[in-house]
Design a protein around this motif. Structure first.
Motif, PDB file in Angstrom:
ATOM      1  N   GLY A  65       0.622  -0.851  -0.217  1.00 25.50           N
ATOM      2  CA  GLY A  65      -0.047   0.122  -0.141  1.00 25.50           C
ATOM      3  C   GLY A  65       1.289   1.615   0.160  1.00 25.50           C
ATOM      4  N   ALA A  66       2.349   1.456   0.077  1.00 25.35           N
ATOM      5  CA  ALA A  66       2.571   2.547  -0.173  1.00 25.35           C
ATOM      6  C   ALA A  66       2.758   2.594  -1.539  1.00 25.35           C
ATOM      7  CB  ALA A  66       4.206   1.987  -0.176  1.00 25.35           C
ATOM      8  N   ARG A  67       2.525   4.126  -1.239  1.00 28.66           N
ATOM      9  CA  ARG A  67       1.866   5.206  -2.428  1.00 28.66           C
ATOM     10  C   ARG A  67       2.977   6.482  -3.063  1.00 28.66           C
ATOM     11  NH1 ARG A  67      -3.750   6.499  -3.376  1.00 28.66           N
ATOM     12  NH2 ARG A  67      -5.191   4.108  -2.198  1.00 28.66           N
ATOM     13  N   ALA A  68       3.554   5.971  -3.983  1.00 23.54           N
ATOM     14  CA  ALA A  68       4.520   6.745  -5.269  1.00 23.54           C
ATOM     15  C   ALA A  68       3.788   6.676  -6.257  1.00 23.54           C
ATOM     16  CB  ALA A  68       5.792   6.803  -4.362  1.00 23.54           C
ATOM     17  N   SER A  69       4.430   6.470  -7.238  1.00 20.60           N
ATOM     18  CA  SER A  69       5.167   7.027  -8.938  1.00 20.60           C
ATOM     19  C   SER A  69       5.983   5.462  -8.695  1.00 20.60           C
ATOM     20  CB  SER A  69       5.064   8.445  -9.300  1.00 20.60           C
ATOM     21  OG  SER A  69       6.561   8.487  -9.664  1.00 20.60           O
ATOM     22  N   ASP A  70       6.606   5.240 -10.157  1.00 19.86           N
ATOM     23  CA  ASP A  70       7.342   4.928 -10.301  1.00 19.86           C
ATOM     24  C   ASP A  70       8.467   5.170 -10.012  1.00 19.86           C
ATOM     25  OD1 ASP A  70       5.592   2.041 -10.973  1.00 19.86           O
ATOM     26  OD2 ASP A  70       5.228   2.037 -13.045  1.00 19.86           O
ATOM     27  N   ALA A  71       8.574   6.292 -10.898  1.00 15.06           N
ATOM     28  CA  ALA A  71       9.921   6.959 -10.798  1.00 15.06           C
ATOM     29  C   ALA A  71      10.012   7.076  -9.049  1.00 15.06           C
ATOM     30  CB  ALA A  71       9.704   8.344 -11.572  1.00 15.06           C
ATOM     31  N   ASP A  72       9.287   7.574  -8.739  1.00 12.97           N
ATOM     32  CA  ASP A  72       9.484   7.850  -7.281  1.00 12.97           C
ATOM     33  C   ASP A  72       9.901   6.732  -6.826  1.00 12.97           C
ATOM     34  OD1 ASP A  72       8.184  10.640  -7.289  1.00 12.97           O
ATOM     35  OD2 ASP A  72       6.910   9.907  -6.641  1.00 12.97           O
ATOM     36  N   PHE A  73       9.413   5.125  -6.425  1.00 12.02           N
ATOM     37  CA  PHE A  73       9.587   3.678  -6.338  1.00 12.02           C
ATOM     38  C   PHE A  73      11.487   3.568  -7.123  1.00 12.02           C
ATOM     39  CE2 PHE A  73       5.487   2.737  -5.255  1.00 12.02           C
ATOM     40  CZ  PHE A  73       5.704   2.740  -4.362  1.00 12.02           C
ATOM     41  N   ALA A  74      11.532   3.915  -7.937  1.00 16.06           N
ATOM     42  CA  ALA A  74      13.129   4.244  -8.756  1.00 16.06           C
ATOM     43  C   ALA A  74      14.369   5.014  -7.746  1.00 16.06           C
ATOM     44  CB  ALA A  74      13.225   4.543 -10.046  1.00 16.06           C
ATOM     45  N   ALA A  75      13.307   5.875  -7.835  1.00 13.68           N
ATOM     46  CA  ALA A  75      14.267   7.120  -6.729  1.00 13.68           C
ATOM     47  C   ALA A  75      14.705   6.952  -5.698  1.00 13.68           C
ATOM     48  CB  ALA A  75      13.743   8.361  -6.708  1.00 13.68           C
ATOM     49  N   ILE A  76      13.868   6.182  -5.036  1.00 15.62           N
ATOM     50  CA  ILE A  76      14.000   5.801  -3.883  1.00 15.62           C
ATOM     51  C   ILE A  76      14.561   4.506  -3.341  1.00 15.62           C
ATOM     52  CG2 ILE A  76      12.490   4.236  -1.589  1.00 15.62           C
ATOM     53  CD1 ILE A  76      10.334   6.371  -2.328  1.00 15.62           C
ATOM     54  N   VAL A  77      14.841   3.457  -4.686  1.00 16.34           N
ATOM     55  CA  VAL A  77      15.568   2.673  -4.178  1.00 16.34           C
ATOM     56  C   VAL A  77      17.664   3.067  -4.816  1.00 16.34           C
ATOM     57  CG1 VAL A  77      16.465   0.662  -6.175  1.00 16.34           C
ATOM     58  CG2 VAL A  77      14.214   1.089  -5.540  1.00 16.34           C
ATOM     59  N   ASP A  78      16.826   4.225  -5.237  1.00 22.38           N
ATOM     60  CA  ASP A  78      18.596   4.563  -5.714  1.00 22.38           C
ATOM     61  C   ASP A  78      19.599   5.050  -4.384  1.00 22.38           C
ATOM     62  OD1 ASP A  78      18.489   4.391  -8.725  1.00 22.38           O
ATOM     63  OD2 ASP A  78      17.973   5.790  -8.759  1.00 22.38           O
ATOM     64  N   TYR A  79      18.300   5.880  -3.830  1.00 23.38           N
ATOM     65  CA  TYR A  79      18.044   7.076  -2.338  1.00 23.38           C
ATOM     66  C   TYR A  79      19.003   5.482  -1.844  1.00 23.38           C
ATOM     67  CZ  TYR A  79      18.801   9.477   1.881  1.00 23.38           C
ATOM     68  OH  TYR A  79      18.923  10.145   2.823  1.00 23.38           O
ATOM     69  N   LEU A  80      18.291   4.635  -1.515  1.00 21.77           N
ATOM     70  CA  LEU A  80      18.712   3.767   0.068  1.00 21.77           C
ATOM     71  C   LEU A  80      20.112   2.871  -0.704  1.00 21.77           C
ATOM     72  CD1 LEU A  80      15.071   2.457   0.416  1.00 21.77           C
ATOM     73  CD2 LEU A  80      16.386   3.423   2.001  1.00 21.77           C
ATOM     74  N   THR A  81      20.222   2.526  -2.442  1.00 25.24           N
ATOM     75  CA  THR A  81      21.351   1.751  -2.263  1.00 25.24           C
ATOM     76  C   THR A  81      22.253   2.886  -1.816  1.00 25.24           C
ATOM     77  OG1 THR A  81      19.910   0.975  -3.553  1.00 25.24           O
ATOM     78  CG2 THR A  81      22.121   0.854  -4.659  1.00 25.24           C
ATOM     79  N   LYS A  82      22.537   4.262  -2.129  1.00 21.89           N
ATOM     80  CA  LYS A  82      23.116   4.990  -1.623  1.00 21.89           C
ATOM     81  C   LYS A  82      23.588   5.296  -0.673  1.00 21.89           C
ATOM     82  CE  LYS A  82      25.084   9.078  -3.486  1.00 21.89           C
ATOM     83  NZ  LYS A  82      25.402  10.302  -4.119  1.00 21.89           N
ATOM     84  N   TYR A  83      22.374   4.589  -0.076  1.00 20.05           N
ATOM     85  CA  TYR A  83      23.271   5.697   1.541  1.00 20.05           C
ATOM     86  C   TYR A  83      23.114   4.634   3.127  1.00 20.05           C
ATOM     87  CZ  TYR A  83      23.384  10.050  -0.174  1.00 20.05           C
ATOM     88  OH  TYR A  83      23.915  11.527  -1.267  1.00 20.05           O
ATOM     89  N   PHE A  84      22.290   3.794   2.256  1.00 18.15           N
ATOM     90  CA  PHE A  84      21.931   2.699   3.470  1.00 18.15           C
ATOM     91  C   PHE A  84      22.242   0.748   2.415  1.00 18.15           C
ATOM     92  CE2 PHE A  84      19.744   6.047   4.295  1.00 18.15           C
ATOM     93  CZ  PHE A  84      20.124   6.536   5.998  1.00 18.15           C
ATOM     94  N   GLY A  85      23.135   1.024   1.205  1.00 23.90           N
ATOM     95  CA  GLY A  85      23.469   0.025   0.644  1.00 23.90           C
ATOM     96  C   GLY A  85      24.578  -0.915   0.824  1.00 23.90           C
ATOM     97  N   VAL A  86      24.964  -2.228   0.069  1.00 26.91           N
ATOM     98  CA  VAL A  86      25.945  -2.799   0.839  1.00 26.91           C
ATOM     99  C   VAL A  86      26.494  -3.618  -0.929  1.00 26.91           C
ATOM    100  CG1 VAL A  86      25.921  -3.333   2.629  1.00 26.91           C
ATOM    101  CG2 VAL A  86      25.114  -4.612   1.300  1.00 26.91           C
ATOM    102  N   ALA A  87      27.809  -3.923  -1.439  1.00 32.62           N
ATOM    103  CA  ALA A  87      27.601  -4.181  -2.596  1.00 32.62           C
ATOM    104  C   ALA A  87      27.475  -5.642  -2.657  1.00 32.62           C
ATOM    105  CB  ALA A  87      29.369  -4.193  -2.869  1.00 32.62           C
ATOM    106  N   ASP A  88      26.738  -5.642  -3.764  1.00 38.68           N
ATOM    107  CA  ASP A  88      26.369  -7.232  -4.559  1.00 38.68           C
ATOM    108  C   ASP A  88      27.334  -8.515  -4.483  1.00 38.68           C
ATOM    109  OD1 ASP A  88      24.449  -9.488  -5.091  1.00 38.68           O
ATOM    110  OD2 ASP A  88      24.209  -8.682  -6.959  1.00 38.68           O
ATOM    111  N   SER A  89      27.885  -9.370  -3.177  1.00 35.83           N
ATOM    112  CA  SER A  89      28.205  -9.949  -3.117  1.00 35.83           C
ATOM    113  C   SER A  89      27.860 -11.555  -4.570  1.00 35.83           C
ATOM    114  CB  SER A  89      28.157 -11.449  -1.840  1.00 35.83           C
ATOM    115  OG  SER A  89      26.772 -11.886  -2.172  1.00 35.83           O
ATOM    116  N   LYS A  90      27.986 -11.133  -5.561  1.00 38.97           N
ATOM    117  CA  LYS A  90      28.322 -11.791  -6.180  1.00 38.97           C
ATOM    118  C   LYS A  90      29.378 -11.939  -7.285  1.00 38.97           C
ATOM    119  CE  LYS A  90      22.821 -13.094  -6.997  1.00 38.97           C
ATOM    120  NZ  LYS A  90      21.317 -12.267  -7.187  1.00 38.97           N
TER     121      LYS A  90
END
Length: 90
Positions: A65-90
């Motif tokens: 039920g979180a409400r945002a546009s697809d572009a907003d969700f993509a920006a959220i993923v980008d932000y969270l990955t940049k500031y609260f992410g870890v490198a993919d171990s693959k």
């Protein structure tokens, strides 16, 4: 009417406090508003994740039920990955 003003003021203070916990960057306001719609900010950022994990998490929140546009969700993923992410171990 007075209660409505009180709750609006309280929500504004809560949002400002949430934003203070986040590093400056594109997507900060979106994370503070969209991600705190259902839970506190600490719940959202307490665990570091890979980009794919953040994408899955954000997709789950959208399904719940979180409400945002697809572009907003993509920006959220980008932000969270940049500031609260870890490198993919693959």
């Amino acid at each position: 009417m007075t209660l409505k003003i009180f709750f609006c003021a309280l929500a504004s203070i809560w949002l400002l406090n949430a934003q203070d916990q986040l590093p400056e960057g594109p997507g900060k306001k979106l994370v503070a508003t969209v991600c705190t719609g259902c839970h506190d900010l600490d719940t959202a950022i307490e665990k570091r994740r890979t980009r794919e994990d953040w994408k899955q998490t954000v997709d789950q929140m959208a399904d719940r039920g979180a409400r945002a546009s697809d572009a907003d969700f993509a920006a959220i993923v980008d932000y969270l990955t940049k500031y609260f992410g870890v490198a993919d171990s693959k």
